[in-house]
Design an enzyme around this catalytic site. Structure first.
Site, PDB file in Angstrom:
ATOM      1  N   CYS A 115       0.798  -1.218   0.000  1.00 33.68           N
ATOM      2  CA  CYS A 115       0.000   0.000   0.000  1.00 33.68           C
ATOM      3  C   CYS A 115       0.838   1.280   0.000  1.00 33.68           C
ATOM      4  O   CYS A 115       0.493   2.258  -0.665  1.00 33.68           O
ATOM      5  CB  CYS A 115      -0.988   0.003   1.157  1.00 33.68           C
ATOM      6  SG  CYS A 115      -0.323  -0.539   2.728  1.00 33.68           S
ATOM      7  N   ARG A 138       7.179 -11.441   5.080  1.00 35.72           N
ATOM      8  CA  ARG A 138       6.984 -11.332   6.537  1.00 35.72           C
ATOM      9  C   ARG A 138       7.895 -12.356   7.215  1.00 35.72           C
ATOM     10  O   ARG A 138       7.954 -13.517   6.789  1.00 35.72           O
ATOM     11  CB  ARG A 138       5.534 -11.623   6.929  1.00 35.72           C
ATOM     12  CG  ARG A 138       4.498 -10.767   6.214  1.00 35.72           C
ATOM     13  CD  ARG A 138       4.209  -9.487   6.946  1.00 35.72           C
ATOM     14  NE  ARG A 138       3.219  -8.713   6.203  1.00 35.72           N
ATOM     15  CZ  ARG A 138       1.899  -8.891   6.305  1.00 35.72           C
ATOM     16  NH1 ARG A 138       1.420  -9.820   7.127  1.00 35.72           N
ATOM     17  NH2 ARG A 138       1.063  -8.149   5.589  1.00 35.72           N
ATOM     18  N   GLN A 171       0.301 -11.008  -3.356  1.00 34.83           N
ATOM     19  CA  GLN A 171      -1.091 -10.631  -3.167  1.00 34.83           C
ATOM     20  C   GLN A 171      -1.724 -10.205  -4.488  1.00 34.83           C
ATOM     21  O   GLN A 171      -1.063  -9.615  -5.340  1.00 34.83           O
ATOM     22  CB  GLN A 171      -1.193  -9.458  -2.191  1.00 34.83           C
ATOM     23  CG  GLN A 171      -0.761  -9.764  -0.778  1.00 34.83           C
ATOM     24  CD  GLN A 171      -0.803  -8.526   0.089  1.00 34.83           C
ATOM     25  OE1 GLN A 171      -0.213  -7.514  -0.252  1.00 34.83           O
ATOM     26  NE2 GLN A 171      -1.504  -8.598   1.205  1.00 34.83           N
ATOM     27  N   ASP A 195      -3.353  -7.616  -4.989  1.00 35.52           N
ATOM     28  CA  ASP A 195      -3.609  -6.428  -4.183  1.00 35.52           C
ATOM     29  C   ASP A 195      -4.233  -5.316  -5.023  1.00 35.52           C
ATOM     30  O   ASP A 195      -4.057  -5.256  -6.239  1.00 35.52           O
ATOM     31  CB  ASP A 195      -2.285  -5.937  -3.595  1.00 35.52           C
ATOM     32  CG  ASP A 195      -2.449  -5.300  -2.237  1.00 35.52           C
ATOM     33  OD1 ASP A 195      -3.602  -5.133  -1.809  1.00 35.52           O
ATOM     34  OD2 ASP A 195      -1.428  -4.973  -1.609  1.00 35.52           O
ATOM     35  N   HIS A 200      -5.614  -0.927  -4.478  1.00 36.39           N
ATOM     36  CA  HIS A 200      -5.911   0.238  -3.632  1.00 36.39           C
ATOM     37  C   HIS A 200      -6.665   1.269  -4.445  1.00 36.39           C
ATOM     38  O   HIS A 200      -6.268   1.597  -5.564  1.00 36.39           O
ATOM     39  CB  HIS A 200      -4.623   0.834  -3.069  1.00 36.39           C
ATOM     40  CG  HIS A 200      -3.882  -0.111  -2.174  1.00 36.39           C
ATOM     41  ND1 HIS A 200      -2.887  -0.944  -2.638  1.00 36.39           N
ATOM     42  CD2 HIS A 200      -4.040  -0.397  -0.861  1.00 36.39           C
ATOM     43  CE1 HIS A 200      -2.450  -1.690  -1.638  1.00 36.39           C
ATOM     44  NE2 HIS A 200      -3.123  -1.377  -0.547  1.00 36.39           N
ATOM     45  N   LYS A 228     -11.898  -3.546   8.643  1.00 35.54           N
ATOM     46  CA  LYS A 228     -11.951  -4.278   7.379  1.00 35.54           C
ATOM     47  C   LYS A 228     -13.116  -5.242   7.356  1.00 35.54           C
ATOM     48  O   LYS A 228     -13.690  -5.612   8.393  1.00 35.54           O
ATOM     49  CB  LYS A 228     -10.647  -5.023   7.116  1.00 35.54           C
ATOM     50  CG  LYS A 228     -10.369  -6.224   8.020  1.00 35.54           C
ATOM     51  CD  LYS A 228      -9.064  -6.892   7.593  1.00 35.54           C
ATOM     52  CE  LYS A 228      -8.737  -8.087   8.482  1.00 35.54           C
ATOM     53  NZ  LYS A 228      -7.490  -8.768   8.067  1.00 35.54           N
ATOM     54  N   HIS A 279      -8.222  -0.529   0.736  1.00 35.66           N
ATOM     55  CA  HIS A 279      -7.351  -1.667   0.439  1.00 35.66           C
ATOM     56  C   HIS A 279      -8.264  -2.857   0.130  1.00 35.66           C
ATOM     57  O   HIS A 279      -9.210  -3.116   0.878  1.00 35.66           O
ATOM     58  CB  HIS A 279      -6.487  -2.043   1.642  1.00 35.66           C
ATOM     59  CG  HIS A 279      -5.730  -0.911   2.253  1.00 35.66           C
ATOM     60  ND1 HIS A 279      -4.352  -0.880   2.304  1.00 35.66           N
ATOM     61  CD2 HIS A 279      -6.145   0.233   2.868  1.00 35.66           C
ATOM     62  CE1 HIS A 279      -3.950   0.213   2.922  1.00 35.66           C
ATOM     63  NE2 HIS A 279      -5.026   0.908   3.278  1.00 35.66           N
TER      64      HIS A 279
END
Length: 663
Positions: free
Chosen positions: A354, A383, A401, A403, A405, A484, A530
């Site tokens: 992000c 991670r 991901q 992902d 945004h 979320k 997100h």
């Protein structure tokens, strides 16, 4: 005495409030509501936290009463079963030292030091536990002072450390503790916050599952302990059902199937990082193409951002503080030999995408007419998960991901979130998964103003309400930067997995000083959304391998059709068929080895190939094929063109099972 000193107000599940005298326990509140409820009370939940029925309530708390019919009852029962295990171990190993023994989603465990237990000892321990249950021992709670507790746990190093943490207010404990609780049953007592059932006889059925090694506090530098896993239920039939589900889950284990189908590996030189083999990559590419199409529908522009960044980026976003606190971020000081700087800089591998997408947004001045501005990325993040927590594709260190945004105006939030949730619902339906949406609210470590969080949660509730499907609320489970919505999918054997998510973020736009020029020609701060439709490709593929047990739908199957020639004389015909299907974009192979036809059929069946085309001299002469599917159905004299047309439709409609032979 004032009302504030003499009474407290609690909120009931239906939203009503109840005034009770100060010092009233959870059980006391239950009796205030009704004598029947009081008699049935096993435990309670205060602001979502499970507590003993003897715990006092406090002003402003939301309270739920836990009875034997509540979902939480099984958790309480299993906590008591963990104590039964510890009692049984001490009877067999009197010198054992007790660490901790909590309930888990599937059962319970207890960690021990000073024992030498192997799988062959479990039956004896189960027999001892069943004897303790048969004795129907009362489980009694006792509150004692810190000093008396120190005397009771003297010589038990792990209990001593837990007690000192409590006394010091460490590890999340309150800093004003004066007493702690012990629970006793017969000749056994344990320092424990509870809650527990009233007697060991309430445990209807139990069993021990496995033994594992672990470290105290999960710290690899601490003492090595023996962990014994078990499970418990209210009845023997529930326990039998559990073992059947467990066996089915083991049959579907993605690690075993992935190895058998040669889909992926996680070698020792890349712990927690998946290597996709050609067939596994075929599945991943299908998923990527599928999500790209969905992103196009939603108006996202695809981008790519690097995995390596200076940590200043995440210090601004808040990720640095959040992830470094638990040592979950890969970061290091880079020597300055290759730069003009006198001092090195700190770099890291991105834990999320992000902040990089924020950079893309803030590169130029934005107008309200440009919003929503949407970026999507198949972004790889890292991670530093503990090695003991890694689990195949389901828990990894490196992950990609799907992902996205979106930067939106306040008036665009509900429409943007609602449309995203609708697409997530469509996506999971294509995989045969039923979805449950869950609203996860402000956690304790949340960044930003409480008023912003309240506004964000209200916006998400409005979007969920507009879907009209209902949802659950998970208090305190939101991300540190915003609440979320999690999409939890139930797989073929009833397990729930969190896949898609939508998160509303008022915090990062303020921290990065993002803005756009509004219709009033003034600067305004956008809201950041997100979202992920599948989550991560690694985890979602692991879930799908287990959901389908390796028997993928045609569109996902790494090999969709296998041509099985009867003998060498028809190899040319077999390869011409393969080429025709290749031209249609299908993944096809020819089994041109020396095996018999029956062995070729059995191998294709074992390798979960959706369709087999059997060809011999008769088929070559007539220009036809015999079609066989993995359900062992067969049709002869099939026109290859008709079969291809069916495959195109089956692939395009993403049907879950091969259905040519249903016609």
């Amino acid at each position: 005495m004032s009302r504030q000193e003499s009474s407290v107000t609690v909120e009931l599940p239906d939203g009503n409030t109840l005034d009770v005298p100060s010092g009233t326990t959870v059980e006391g509140v239950a009796y205030e509501i009704g004598p029947g409820l009081g008699d049935d009370t096993v435990a309670g939940k205060l602001d979502g936290e499970l507590v003993d029925k003897a715990d006092p309530v406090y002003d402003g708390a939301t309270i739920e009463i836990v009875t034997p019919s509540a979902d939480e009852y099984l958790q309480v029962l299993r906590h008591s079963a963990a104590h039964v295990l510890a009692q049984a171990v001490l009877r067999h190993y009197p010198d054992a030292k007790l660490a901790t023994g909590p309930p888990t989603e599937e059962g319970f465990y207890y960690d021990f030091d000073g024992v030498d237990i192997d799988e062959g000892d479990l039956d004896d321990l189960v027999a001892e536990m069943e004897s303790i249950v048969a004795d129907d021992l009362d489980i009694e709670r006792e509150e004692v002072s810190i000093d008396e507790a120190r005397e009771r746990v003297a010589g038990d190093p792990y209990k001593e450390e837990i007690l000192e943490d409590l006394a010091a207010g460490d590890r999340g404990a309150a800093d004003d503790i004066e007493t702690v609780s012990f629970y006793s049953q017969g000749d056994f007592a344990d320092l424990c916050a509870g809650p527990h059932v009233a007697s060991t006889g309430e445990i209807g059925a139990l069993d021990l599952r496995e033994i594992a090694a672990t470290n105290w506090r999960g710290d690899e530098d601490e003492a090595r302990l023996t962990r014994v896993y078990g499970t418990a239920f209210e009845s023997e039939s529930d326990l039998e059902d559990y073992w059947e589900r467990k066996e089915e889950a083991e049959r579907r284990d993605h690690r075993r199937i992935g190895q058998e189908m040669d889909l992926f590996s996680i070698p020792e030189h890349s712990p927690g990082c998946v290597h996709f083999h050609p067939d596994g990559m075929a599945i991943r590419r299908e998923l990527e193409d599928y999500i790209r199409a969905k992103n196009d529908e939603l108006g996202y522009e695809e981008v790519w951002t690097p995995e390596l960044n200076k940590t200043d980026l995440w210090k601004t976003s808040g990720h640095y503080e959040h992830f470094c606190e638990e040592d979950e971020m890969f970061h290091w000081e880079q020597a300055s030999a290759r730069t003009d700087d006198d001092e090195g800089d700190e770099y890291g591998l991105k834990p999320m995408n992000c902040a990089n997408h924020v950079h893309l947004y803030q590169r130029q001045r934005r107008s309200y007419r440009e919003l929503p501005k949407r970026y999507s990325e198949f972004g790889t993040c890292y991670r530093n998960e503990r090695s003991g927590e890694l689990s195949g594709m389901l828990r990894v260190r490196g992950f990609t991901q799907d992902d996205g945004h979106a930067f939106v105006r306040r008036d665009q939030i509900q429409g943007e979130v609602t449309r995203t949730l609708e697409v997530i619902d469509e996506v999971l339906d294509d995989f045969g998964l039923d979805v449950t949406f869950k609203l996860e609210t402000q956690p304790d470590e949340a960044f930003g103003d409480d008023a912003l969080w309240e506004r964000a949660e209200d916006d998400l509730r409005s979007s969920l309400d507009s879907l009209g499907e209902g949802y659950e609320v998970e208090p305190g489970e939101g991300a540190f930067y915003g609440p979320k919505i999690a999409a939890d999918a139930e797989d073929a054997i009833g397990r729930e997995w969190t896949v898609g998510t939508v998160q509303l973020d008022f915090v990062q736009p303020e921290r990065f000083d993002l803005n756009y020029v509004g219709e009033d020609n003034e600067e305004h701060t956008p809201v950041m959304i997100h979202r992920a439709l599948l989550g991560t490709f690694e985890r979602f593929m692991g879930v799908m391998i287990e959901h389908f047990a390796g028997r993928f739908p045609l569109w996902l199957a790494p090999e969709q059709v296998r041509v099985l020639p009867l003998n060498e004389d028809v190899l040319g015909y077999a390869h011409r068929l393969k080429n025709d299907f290749d031209d249609g974009g299908f993944r096809v192979s020819v089994a041109d080895g020396d095996d018999t036809l029956q062995r070729k059929i059995r191998r294709a069946h074992d390798e979960n190939v959706p369709y087999m085309l059997i060809v011999g001299p008769d088929e070559e002469e007539s220009g036809t094929v015999s079609v066989r599917d993995r359900a062992e159905r067969e049709a002869r004299d099939v026109d290859p063109d008709d079969f291809r047309e069916h495959l195109r439709a089956e692939r395009a409609e993403k049907r879950l099972e091969p259905d040519f032979l249903d016609e």
